[in-house]
Design a protein around this motif. Structure first.
Motif, mmCIF file in Angstrom:
data_model
loop_
_atom_site.group_PDB
_atom_site.id
_atom_site.type_symbol
_atom_site.label_atom_id
_atom_site.label_comp_id
_atom_site.label_asym_id
_atom_site.label_seq_id
_atom_site.Cartn_x
_atom_site.Cartn_y
_atom_site.Cartn_z
ATOM 1 N N UNK A 4 31.378 30.607 19.518
ATOM 2 C CA UNK A 4 30.406 29.760 19.067
ATOM 3 C C UNK A 4 30.168 28.758 20.479
ATOM 4 N N UNK A 5 31.509 28.292 20.658
ATOM 5 C CA UNK A 5 31.657 27.340 21.888
ATOM 6 C C UNK A 5 30.916 27.931 23.239
ATOM 7 N N UNK A 9 27.817 26.682 25.363
ATOM 8 C CA UNK A 9 27.644 26.288 26.575
ATOM 9 C C UNK A 9 26.659 27.082 27.370
ATOM 10 N N UNK A 10 26.546 28.397 27.196
ATOM 11 C CA UNK A 10 25.558 29.107 27.906
ATOM 12 C C UNK A 10 24.048 28.843 27.677
ATOM 13 N N UNK A 11 23.863 28.408 26.320
ATOM 14 C CA UNK A 11 22.414 28.034 26.026
ATOM 15 C C UNK A 11 22.305 26.754 26.770
ATOM 16 N N UNK A 12 23.229 25.798 26.755
ATOM 17 C CA UNK A 12 22.945 24.409 27.225
ATOM 18 C C UNK A 12 22.936 24.609 28.738
ATOM 19 N N UNK A 103 22.393 35.060 30.550
ATOM 20 C CA UNK A 103 21.409 34.060 30.593
ATOM 21 C C UNK A 103 21.233 33.232 31.774
ATOM 22 N N UNK A 104 22.119 33.291 32.705
ATOM 23 C CA UNK A 104 22.216 32.226 33.847
ATOM 24 C C UNK A 104 21.644 32.529 35.123
ATOM 25 N N UNK A 105 21.831 33.777 35.506
ATOM 26 C CA UNK A 105 21.748 34.159 36.764
ATOM 27 C C UNK A 105 19.999 33.780 37.347
ATOM 28 N N UNK A 233 20.405 19.696 39.759
ATOM 29 C CA UNK A 233 20.903 21.258 39.983
ATOM 30 C C UNK A 233 21.851 21.364 40.973
ATOM 31 N N UNK A 234 22.491 20.322 41.743
ATOM 32 C CA UNK A 234 23.735 20.657 42.542
ATOM 33 C C UNK A 234 24.939 20.551 41.936
ATOM 34 N N UNK A 235 24.646 20.436 40.625
ATOM 35 C CA UNK A 235 26.050 20.263 39.681
ATOM 36 C C UNK A 235 26.080 21.424 38.768
ATOM 37 N N UNK A 236 27.280 21.971 38.433
ATOM 38 C CA UNK A 236 27.642 22.740 37.085
ATOM 39 C C UNK A 236 27.598 22.009 36.017
ATOM 40 N N UNK A 237 26.816 22.122 34.909
ATOM 41 C CA UNK A 237 26.497 21.051 33.922
ATOM 42 C C UNK A 237 27.860 20.874 33.094
ATOM 43 N N UNK A 238 28.497 22.116 32.561
ATOM 44 C CA UNK A 238 29.738 22.071 31.900
ATOM 45 C C UNK A 238 30.626 23.330 32.065
ATOM 46 N N UNK A 239 31.781 22.800 32.453
ATOM 47 C CA UNK A 239 32.703 23.823 32.622
ATOM 48 C C UNK A 239 33.966 23.448 32.058
ATOM 49 N N UNK A 240 34.957 24.446 31.694
ATOM 50 C CA UNK A 240 36.352 24.230 31.242
ATOM 51 C C UNK A 240 37.092 24.091 32.580
#
Length: 468
Positions: A4-5, A9-12, A103-105, A233-240
């Motif tokens: 679920x997490x 993360x993917x959708x966000x 979903x990201x590319x 857009x220069x950032x990756x919004x969320x990553x572990x």
């Protein structure tokens, strides 16, 4: 819970990049509005269409080969590594189409595409009122789908050779977008030559007034607004960045080192303010240069705005504007360079300054995590400077070399060569008669048919150059 997490993360992330693309569209709307306002009435529609048509030509070519370059060419050219395998970035890949497993590319590609538009649009303003549309579109493809994305592969990729070997750091593209665009514009303008009558017989610089200063103002505010999307857009919004047992979810810059949206918001606004204030002072309240200085301040601080303190951003933004303003007027007088909208100054000189100063201000910070293997040209231990944990280190020499590569090697040189070829083929500049009559008059007609034209002092000067 983990599934679920991951889904959230993917959708966000997908939504985040989609929003940045929408915001960055405003940059292009701003460039069109700004350049139309800066053009004279007789050249308005030509200026608009030139800037509009870069959208499809860059979009198609970036889809076909530009995106692949970013992933395939991070290695040292002609030295090590060769091409990296990037099967997901070719136009026939499953990831480059609707795909429920990825979903990201698509949205990440679109964000980079908008960077491409921006880089080419910067050049557009410098060459208004005398370049042929076909010539400009050739430059748009060269810059938007090849040289800028190659410099991104080298210096805006966590495994790029400039990052891993030189310790190059340019978080928000002072060099990667702005310096290369400025260097490209300088090369083209040198070969293209100034607008007729811009310089007097004794070298005096004549002012060519814009036909609508209000459009310039609106256009710049659209660009300011769109730059929020550019920064995001220069950032990756969320990553572990942690482990499964000790998670550390955070935003990162393009190099995958931690930052926060709060931090870059503070730095964006302070560098913007520093640029506005400095430009107002050095130009003695000139509206054109004051507004341009706000953008120049952001660009000057962008290389290090992920790590600067806001006061540093303020000072660097102001200092970058003083530098760009002085260099612009010296180059204009000394070399007779007609930079119609100050694009070379605001983007090129301020961007170059920003990259160099970041190397000093951030000396000792890690440029990225160490990477070895297929997506890095850095064999273990060969970086010029490294931190204690082996990460490539930000340093003055690496960023100075990087600024030279961005502005001169990938910006100036390729465009100078192509401009020389186009000039030799008589494909670069419109004929003198067309330029004097106006680039709209041949095919497009008067853009204000219900308003009588009014001459300024410059029209009488122009007529002295007419042979008919």
């Amino acid at each position: 819970m983990g599934a679920e997490l991951s889904a959230l993360t993917t959708v966000f992330t997908e939504t985040y990049y989609w929003i940045t693309v929408v915001l960055m569209f405003l940059i292009h709307a701003g460039f069109c509005t700004y350049e139309v306002g800066a053009s004279r009435r007789k050249n308005v529609l030509h200026t608009l269409m030139k800037n509009t048509m870069l959208i499809p030509v860059i979009t198609v070519t970036f889809f076909i080969f530009g995106w692949w370059i970013y992933f395939a060419l991070p290695n040292v050219p002609f030295a090590s590594g060769g091409f990296s395998d990037a099967p997901w970035a070719v136009p026939w890949a499953a990831e480059m189409a609707p795909n429920m497993n990825d979903h990201i590319t698509g949205v990440f590609w679109a964000a980079f595409l908008l960077f491409s538009w921006t880089t080419a649009s910067i050049v557009s303003g410098a060459v208004i009122e005398r370049i042929k549309t076909g010539a400009f579109l050739i430059f748009a493809v060269l810059i938007g789908s090849f040289t800028w994305i190659l410099d991104a592969a080298w210096g805006w990729h966590p495994g790029g050779w400039m990052v891993q070997i030189l310790g190059y750091h340019d978080a928000y593209a002072s060099g990667v977008v702005h310096a290369i665009a400025g260097g490209s514009a300088l090369a083209i303008v040198m070969v293209l030559g100034p607008r007729i009558g811009k310089f007097g017989p004794n070298g005096e610089v004549r002012t060519i007034k814009p036909h609508n200063p209000w459009l310039i103002t609106v256009g710049l505010f659209l660009i300011f607004t769109g730059f929020w999307g550019f920064y995001a857009a220069c950032n990756v919004p969320i990553i572990n960045l942690g482990t499964d047992e000790a998670a550390l979810f955070t935003a990162t810059n393009i190099y995958l080192t931690p930052t926060t949206l709060g931090g870059i918001t503070l730095n964006f606004l302070l560098s913007f303010s520093g640029g506005l204030m400095a430009a107002y002072l050095v130009s003695r309240g000139n509206p054109f240069w004051t507004y341009s200085g706000g953008l120049g301040g952001i660009i000057a601080a962008s290389a290090g705005n992920d790590l600067y303190h806001p006061i540093q951003s303020f000072v660097i933004g102001g200092a970058g504007v003083v530098f760009m303003y002085a260099v612009h007027h010296w180059v204009e007088r000394r070399f007779k360079i007609d930079d119609a909208v100050g694009a070379i100054a605001v983007h090129g000189y301020a961007g170059f300054f920003g990259v160099v100063i970041a190397g000093f201000m951030l000396w000792g910070y890690p440029a990225a995590s160490p990477m070895f293997g297929d997506y890095s040209a850095r064999p273990e231990g060969i970086g010029m400077f490294s931190t204690e944990d082996g990460s490539p280190m930000i340093n003055p020499l690496g960023n100075f070399i990087g600024a030279i590569i961005m502005f001169w090697v990938l910006g100036f040189i390729p465009c100078y060569i192509v401009a020389r070829v186009l000039k030799a083929l008589n494909m670069l500049r419109v004929p003198e008669k067309v330029e004097l009559a106006g680039l709209d008059t041949h095919e497009l007609g008067d853009s204000y048919p219900y308003h009588a034209p009014q001459d300024t002092d410059f029209e009488s000067i122009e007529r002295t150059y007419s042979k008919d």
